[in-house]
Design a protein around this motif. Structure first.
Motif, PDB file in Angstrom:
ATOM      1  N   LEU A   3       0.827  -1.201   0.000  1.00  0.00           N
ATOM      2  CA  LEU A   3       0.000   0.000   0.000  1.00  0.00           C
ATOM      3  C   LEU A   3       0.867   1.259   0.000  1.00  0.00           C
ATOM      4  O   LEU A   3       1.878   1.332   0.703  1.00  0.00           O
ATOM      5  N   ASN A   4       0.432   2.242  -0.756  1.00  0.00           N
ATOM      6  CA  ASN A   4       1.096   3.535  -0.789  1.00  0.00           C
ATOM      7  C   ASN A   4       0.398   4.424   0.232  1.00  0.00           C
ATOM      8  O   ASN A   4      -0.690   4.938  -0.016  1.00  0.00           O
ATOM      9  N   LEU A   5       1.012   4.590   1.382  1.00  0.00           N
ATOM     10  CA  LEU A   5       0.357   5.274   2.500  1.00  0.00           C
ATOM     11  C   LEU A   5       1.024   6.605   2.828  1.00  0.00           C
ATOM     12  O   LEU A   5       2.244   6.704   2.855  1.00  0.00           O
ATOM     13  N   LYS A   6       0.184   7.576   3.105  1.00  0.00           N
ATOM     14  CA  LYS A   6       0.674   8.867   3.591  1.00  0.00           C
ATOM     15  C   LYS A   6       0.567   8.942   5.109  1.00  0.00           C
ATOM     16  O   LYS A   6       1.219   9.764   5.749  1.00  0.00           O
ATOM     17  N   ARG A   7      -0.318   8.111   5.676  1.00  0.00           N
ATOM     18  CA  ARG A   7      -0.442   7.997   7.133  1.00  0.00           C
ATOM     19  C   ARG A   7      -0.881   6.565   7.434  1.00  0.00           C
ATOM     20  O   ARG A   7      -1.294   5.843   6.527  1.00  0.00           O
ATOM     21  N   PRO A   8      -0.808   6.129   8.689  1.00  0.00           N
ATOM     22  CA  PRO A   8      -1.147   4.735   9.008  1.00  0.00           C
ATOM     23  C   PRO A   8      -2.602   4.406   8.656  1.00  0.00           C
ATOM     24  O   PRO A   8      -3.477   5.278   8.662  1.00  0.00           O
ATOM     25  N   ILE A   9      -2.835   3.140   8.348  1.00  0.00           N
ATOM     26  CA  ILE A   9      -4.194   2.647   8.128  1.00  0.00           C
ATOM     27  C   ILE A   9      -4.400   1.425   9.009  1.00  0.00           C
ATOM     28  O   ILE A   9      -3.499   0.592   9.145  1.00  0.00           O
ATOM     29  N   SER A  39       5.624  -1.444   7.942  1.00  0.00           N
ATOM     30  CA  SER A  39       5.635  -2.234   9.170  1.00  0.00           C
ATOM     31  C   SER A  39       4.212  -2.410   9.689  1.00  0.00           C
ATOM     32  O   SER A  39       3.333  -1.576   9.436  1.00  0.00           O
ATOM     33  N   GLU A  40       3.974  -3.512  10.397  1.00  0.00           N
ATOM     34  CA  GLU A  40       2.636  -3.853  10.850  1.00  0.00           C
ATOM     35  C   GLU A  40       2.628  -4.153  12.352  1.00  0.00           C
ATOM     36  O   GLU A  40       3.601  -4.679  12.884  1.00  0.00           O
ATOM     37  N   GLU A  41       1.536  -3.805  12.999  1.00  0.00           N
ATOM     38  CA  GLU A  41       1.335  -4.136  14.406  1.00  0.00           C
ATOM     39  C   GLU A  41      -0.070  -4.719  14.552  1.00  0.00           C
ATOM     40  O   GLU A  41      -1.044  -4.097  14.133  1.00  0.00           O
ATOM     41  N   THR A 161      -8.478  -9.684   4.942  1.00  0.00           N
ATOM     42  CA  THR A 161      -8.930  -8.443   4.315  1.00  0.00           C
ATOM     43  C   THR A 161      -7.757  -7.594   3.850  1.00  0.00           C
ATOM     44  O   THR A 161      -7.754  -7.053   2.733  1.00  0.00           O
ATOM     45  N   TYR A 162      -6.742  -7.493   4.682  1.00  0.00           N
ATOM     46  CA  TYR A 162      -5.531  -6.731   4.352  1.00  0.00           C
ATOM     47  C   TYR A 162      -4.840  -7.338   3.124  1.00  0.00           C
ATOM     48  O   TYR A 162      -4.463  -6.634   2.188  1.00  0.00           O
ATOM     49  N   GLU A 163      -4.716  -8.663   3.111  1.00  0.00           N
ATOM     50  CA  GLU A 163      -4.075  -9.343   1.980  1.00  0.00           C
ATOM     51  C   GLU A 163      -4.884  -9.173   0.700  1.00  0.00           C
ATOM     52  O   GLU A 163      -4.319  -8.995  -0.393  1.00  0.00           O
ATOM     53  N   VAL A 164      -6.217  -9.250   0.826  1.00  0.00           N
ATOM     54  CA  VAL A 164      -7.078  -9.119  -0.349  1.00  0.00           C
ATOM     55  C   VAL A 164      -6.914  -7.748  -0.984  1.00  0.00           C
ATOM     56  O   VAL A 164      -6.828  -7.619  -2.212  1.00  0.00           O
ATOM     57  N   LEU A 165      -6.869  -6.693  -0.174  1.00  0.00           N
ATOM     58  CA  LEU A 165      -6.716  -5.350  -0.738  1.00  0.00           C
ATOM     59  C   LEU A 165      -5.416  -5.234  -1.518  1.00  0.00           C
ATOM     60  O   LEU A 165      -5.392  -4.679  -2.629  1.00  0.00           O
TER      61      LEU A 165
END
Length: 255
Positions: A3-9, A39-41, A161-165
């Motif tokens: 994912l191209n993120l500008k802030r955490p999701i 990175s993921e938590e 869900t995260y993997e599907v996106l």
């Protein structure tokens, strides 16, 4: 594709006592917080809903009253949970119509006045339905080539869900890897409250999306029929819906 993120999701999934945001409670919540650096938590925990978990709900998610007897109530974890998601966008599967309204209700009941108006909400189910018309189990198999062995486990559903996106971004080059775009693409329509009782019309006015006044401007109805506001405030509407109509009523009194 990452994912191209500008802030955490935060991707999240709830298991609950039922499907009514105004009445039902969370029994398990799982969240995957993804940072702009990738990175993921992960946080998953059971919650005591302080009410009986109906057998019909247990049949779906497998969580019983005994499983959550010693778990904290939502009120006990509300502040730390809000701190974890503060400043984040959200992602989920059918989250715009169910998980998000339920989560907001729990926060309000716990006395945490959440404000998500500037957050973005990516509903992976809506993207999936617009592209393929399937369910989460089918989506996981279709996009990721895997079987979802622990369906209706909050953590398994959240990670799926995260993997599907991410797989959707790989599959459909027309999807922009941008949370604002994905939130707009996955939205079913612009609602004022999370439960969809109040929506915007093409003039940007708040209108009712239900009942005898469906399609009418909320402020006009309250001006003509003040008792309708009282009826809603005393009815079984979500707390956030009541907050929205109160803001509209107070705004119009000042103008």
């Amino acid at each position: 594709m990452e994912l191209n993120l500008k802030r955490p999701i935060v991707f999240f999934d709830l298991e609950t006592t039922g499907v009514d945001p105004a009445k039902d409670r969370i029994v398990e919540i799982s969240m995957v917080k993804v940072m702009p650096d990738g990175s993921e938590e992960v946080r998953t925990r059971r919650i005591n809903p302080q009410m009986h978990i109906p057998e019909a709900s247990t049949a779906i998610h497998g969580i019983t009253d005994d499983d959550v007897r010693d778990a904290p109530s939502f009120a006990q974890i509300a502040k730390s949970l809000y701190k974890f998601i503060e400043g984040c966008d959200f992602g989920g599967f059918n989250s715009n119509r169910f998980d998000l309204p339920v989560l907001v209700e729990e926060f309000l009941r716990a006395g945490v006045d959440v404000d998500f108006k500037r957050r973005r909400f990516v509903d992976v189910q809506n993207i999936f339905h617009k592209m393929e018309q399937r369910t989460l189990v089918a989506a996981y198999k279709f996009y990721c080539g895997k079987e979802l062995a622990d369906a209706h486990s909050a953590e398994a559903d959240t990670m799926a869900t995260y993997e599907v996106l991410k797989a959707q971004l790989d599959r459909y080059p027309e999807l922009q890897n941008d949370v604002q775009y994905l939130a707009e693409f996955s939205a079913r329509g612009e609602t004022v409250d999370y439960a969809g009782r109040i929506v915007y019309n093409d003039k940007g006015e708040e209108v009712f999306a239900f009942g005898k006044h469906k399609g009418r401007v909320v402020s006009e109805v309250f001006a003509e029929e003040p008792s309708y506001y009282s009826w809603m405030m005393n009815g079984d509407f979500p707390l956030y819906t009541k907050k929205v109509i109160t803001e509209i009523r107070c705004r119009d009194k000042k103008s």
